[in-house]
Write an enzyme that holds these catalytic residues in place. Structure first.
Site, mmCIF file in Angstrom:
data_model
loop_
_atom_site.group_PDB
_atom_site.id
_atom_site.type_symbol
_atom_site.label_atom_id
_atom_site.label_comp_id
_atom_site.label_asym_id
_atom_site.label_seq_id
_atom_site.Cartn_x
_atom_site.Cartn_y
_atom_site.Cartn_z
ATOM 1 N N ASN A 34 0.794 -1.224 0.000
ATOM 2 C CA ASN A 34 0.000 0.000 0.000
ATOM 3 C C ASN A 34 0.838 1.292 0.000
ATOM 4 O O ASN A 34 0.821 2.057 -0.984
ATOM 5 C CB ASN A 34 -0.923 -0.091 1.223
ATOM 6 C CG ASN A 34 -1.891 1.027 1.376
ATOM 7 O OD1 ASN A 34 -1.587 2.147 1.052
ATOM 8 N ND2 ASN A 34 -3.075 0.734 1.891
ATOM 9 N N ASP A 163 7.528 -2.463 11.562
ATOM 10 C CA ASP A 163 7.146 -3.754 12.127
ATOM 11 C C ASP A 163 7.717 -4.064 13.518
ATOM 12 O O ASP A 163 6.996 -4.538 14.380
ATOM 13 C CB ASP A 163 7.604 -4.882 11.193
ATOM 14 C CG ASP A 163 6.989 -4.783 9.816
ATOM 15 O OD1 ASP A 163 6.339 -3.779 9.495
ATOM 16 O OD2 ASP A 163 7.170 -5.731 9.024
ATOM 17 N N ARG A 196 16.278 -8.497 10.241
ATOM 18 C CA ARG A 196 14.822 -8.688 10.222
ATOM 19 C C ARG A 196 14.274 -8.864 11.643
ATOM 20 O O ARG A 196 15.026 -9.061 12.585
ATOM 21 C CB ARG A 196 14.493 -9.943 9.383
ATOM 22 C CG ARG A 196 14.864 -9.854 7.912
ATOM 23 C CD ARG A 196 13.885 -9.021 7.102
ATOM 24 N NE ARG A 196 12.515 -9.453 7.252
ATOM 25 C CZ ARG A 196 11.465 -8.764 6.775
ATOM 26 N NH1 ARG A 196 11.650 -7.624 6.123
ATOM 27 N NH2 ARG A 196 10.236 -9.204 6.961
ATOM 28 N N TYR A 348 16.190 -3.608 10.981
ATOM 29 C CA TYR A 348 14.894 -3.136 10.468
ATOM 30 C C TYR A 348 14.505 -1.776 11.061
ATOM 31 O O TYR A 348 15.092 -0.772 10.685
ATOM 32 C CB TYR A 348 13.862 -4.229 10.739
ATOM 33 C CG TYR A 348 12.789 -4.408 9.669
ATOM 34 C CD1 TYR A 348 13.001 -4.130 8.343
ATOM 35 C CD2 TYR A 348 11.539 -4.914 10.027
ATOM 36 C CE1 TYR A 348 12.002 -4.330 7.397
ATOM 37 C CE2 TYR A 348 10.528 -5.129 9.088
ATOM 38 C CZ TYR A 348 10.762 -4.827 7.777
ATOM 39 O OH TYR A 348 9.773 -5.031 6.852
ATOM 40 N N GLU A 392 16.978 -1.251 0.936
ATOM 41 C CA GLU A 392 15.705 -1.048 1.636
ATOM 42 C C GLU A 392 15.910 -0.053 2.785
ATOM 43 O O GLU A 392 15.106 0.853 2.984
ATOM 44 C CB GLU A 392 15.187 -2.396 2.158
ATOM 45 C CG GLU A 392 13.808 -2.319 2.800
ATOM 46 C CD GLU A 392 13.295 -3.683 3.275
ATOM 47 O OE1 GLU A 392 14.031 -4.690 3.140
ATOM 48 O OE2 GLU A 392 12.167 -3.732 3.782
HETATM 49 C C1 DGY Z 1 6.879 -7.824 5.921
HETATM 50 O O1 DGY Z 1 6.444 -8.888 5.502
HETATM 51 O O2 DGY Z 1 8.039 -7.633 6.281
HETATM 52 C C2 DGY Z 1 6.015 -6.647 5.908
HETATM 53 O O3 DGY Z 1 6.565 -5.571 6.563
HETATM 54 C C3 DGY Z 1 4.622 -6.918 6.349
HETATM 55 O O4 DGY Z 1 3.908 -6.007 5.628
#
Ligand code: DGY
Length: 425
Positions: A34, A163, A196, A348, A392
């Site tokens: 999105n 996240d 992550r 992250y 990223e």
């Molecule tokens: C992911 O999968 O890392 C995303 O941030 C979820 O939208």
């Protein structure tokens, strides 16, 4: 640097272009996301206006009947990502996730409209999108602010886009990890696991998805049912800015009712943001609605608040706060304060720099008259991509490229910054 870098950025965007939508990057994120789409459209608009409008139209073709715009559209099957459509099980013809993401589209559409060379196309597209975006904004206040406070809550960390922010650590203690169906993560086979979220966090992400799924994704129930209800100043700032921008756009298109309603939502939100201000930290903080307490966590969420038309003295304080952060890192803006024990330079949202956030903070500060800091942030974006390519996200101390590579929205932000040249030293 300029033209060569713009060409490289365009090549990244073209590589991730799937015709009517872009993937954030191949492999790690193989669908449409999105807020990635909204911000990527800003980049497209500099070299292909038709394609920019298409990106946003595609997103809104998958808006739910209640007004929500989901955070992922699973256009084509790809089992390289978890959790896929079977886990979400939202029952849509083209599968989508069941949660949303930062509503930055109102801002993006207004900006693309204002700059558009093809005026006829811009008026036609903006006129179609205007009521759809407005419905999404109304959905937020109806479903995520049931008490009418003026501020909306996120009910899943993925909604914020941030996240694994430190901001959620305490609230996540209340989200169980038991009873989660066994799963295999796929993200850690595409990106370095040290960049992550952890497995423990993933279990809780999935617990929330399973809980919402058991309620048939009925948005009239999800807010109250969620043990995770966080009012994030960054998320609210994006919503408020989009409402304010949509109000201006509606005025230009002669849509007085949408303009008035959008302006009212933005004004109420701005007034309510004051309840999140922390003098001690010199920035805004999250509010944990489930336990009615401010979250003592000085993260980028409280700085991103500068994207909204906050009072000038608050914008000045945030510019000062960013200057303090600059003393403990090499590249602005770290997503968490490097002087705190929770800071993790490469993981992250617990430390790394994100160009999209930098862009939004810089834009807000610039409008508020904090031009020097706004330009400094943009210069740091360019230093990062010069050193480490279109990653990223990046380590704020040594500029390590982190997460996925050849990233669409990073490329889009670079085009924005180089074309607008708000970088004077
Ligand atoms: C992911 O999968 O890392 C995303 O941030 C979820 O939208």
């Amino acid at each position: 640097m300029t033209q060569k870098t713009i060409d490289q950025a365009k090549a990244v965007m073209r590589r991730n272009d799937r015709g009517s939508y872009t993937v954030p990057t191949h492999g790690l994120y193989p669908f449409q996301w999105n807020w990635d789409s909204a911000l990527s459209a800003l980049g497209f608009a500099h070299f292909d206006e038709t394609r920019a409008w298409r990106e946003i139209e595609t997103l809104f073709e998958h808006q739910w009947e209640d007004g929500m715009v989901p955070h992922i559209i699973f256009h084509e099957m790809d089992d390289g990502y978890f959790p896929g459509p079977d886990v979400w099980s939202t029952g849509r013809d083209v599968p989508t996730s069941g949660i949303t993401q930062p509503p930055v589209t109102g801002f993006a559409v207004r900006r693309i409209f204002d700059r558009a060379e093809d005026r006829k196309l811009a008026v036609e597209k903006a006129r179609t999108l205007l009521p759809l975006i407005h419905a999404w904004h109304q959905w937020f206040y109806a479903n995520r602010d049931p008490m009418g406070t003026g501020l909306v809550a996120i009910i899943h960390p993925w909604e914020s886009g941030r996240d694994n922010s430190v901001d959620w650590d305490a609230a996540f203690e209340r989200v169980p990890a038991d009873g989660v169906e066994p799963f295999t993560r796929r993200d850690t086979s595409h990106a370095n696991p040290a960049h992550r979220p952890t497995d423990e966090q993933y279990k809780r992400y999935i617990w929330l998805v399973q809980t919402f799924r058991s309620l048939d994704w009925d948005n009239s129930k999800l807010h109250d049912a969620s043990p995770f209800q966080i009012v994030d100043p960054g998320f609210n700032a994006i919503l408020i800015r989009s409402c304010a921008d949509l109000a201006d756009l509606a005025d230009k298109l002669g849509e007085a009712e949408i303009a008035a309603q959008s302006r009212a939502m933005a004004e109420k939100g701005i007034a309510a943001m004051e309840t999140l201000w922390s003098d001690r930290h010199g920035q805004y903080l999250c509010y944990d609605r489930a336990i009615k307490t401010l979250v003592d966590s000085p993260s980028i969420g409280g700085i991103l608040a500068a994207f909204a038309p906050i009072p000038k003295l608050r914008a000045k304080a945030i510019a000062d706060r960013v200057a303090i952060l600059a003393q403990s890192c090499t590249y602005l803006i770290p997503s968490h304060d490097p002087t705190t024990p929770e800071f993790d330079a490469l993981r992250y949202w617990r430390g790394p720099v994100w160009l999209i956030v930098n862009y939004m903070v810089s834009d807000g500060l610039d409008i508020a008259g904090q031009t020097e800091m706004a330009h400094r942030i943009n210069r740091d974006c360019l230093r990062l991509i010069e050193r480490s390519g279109f990653a990223e996200y990046y380590g704020p101390i040594n500029a390590e490229p982190c997460g996925g590579d050849t990233f669409t929205w990073t490329a889009a932000m670079v085009i924005e910054i180089l074309r607008t040249q708000k970088i004077a030293a």
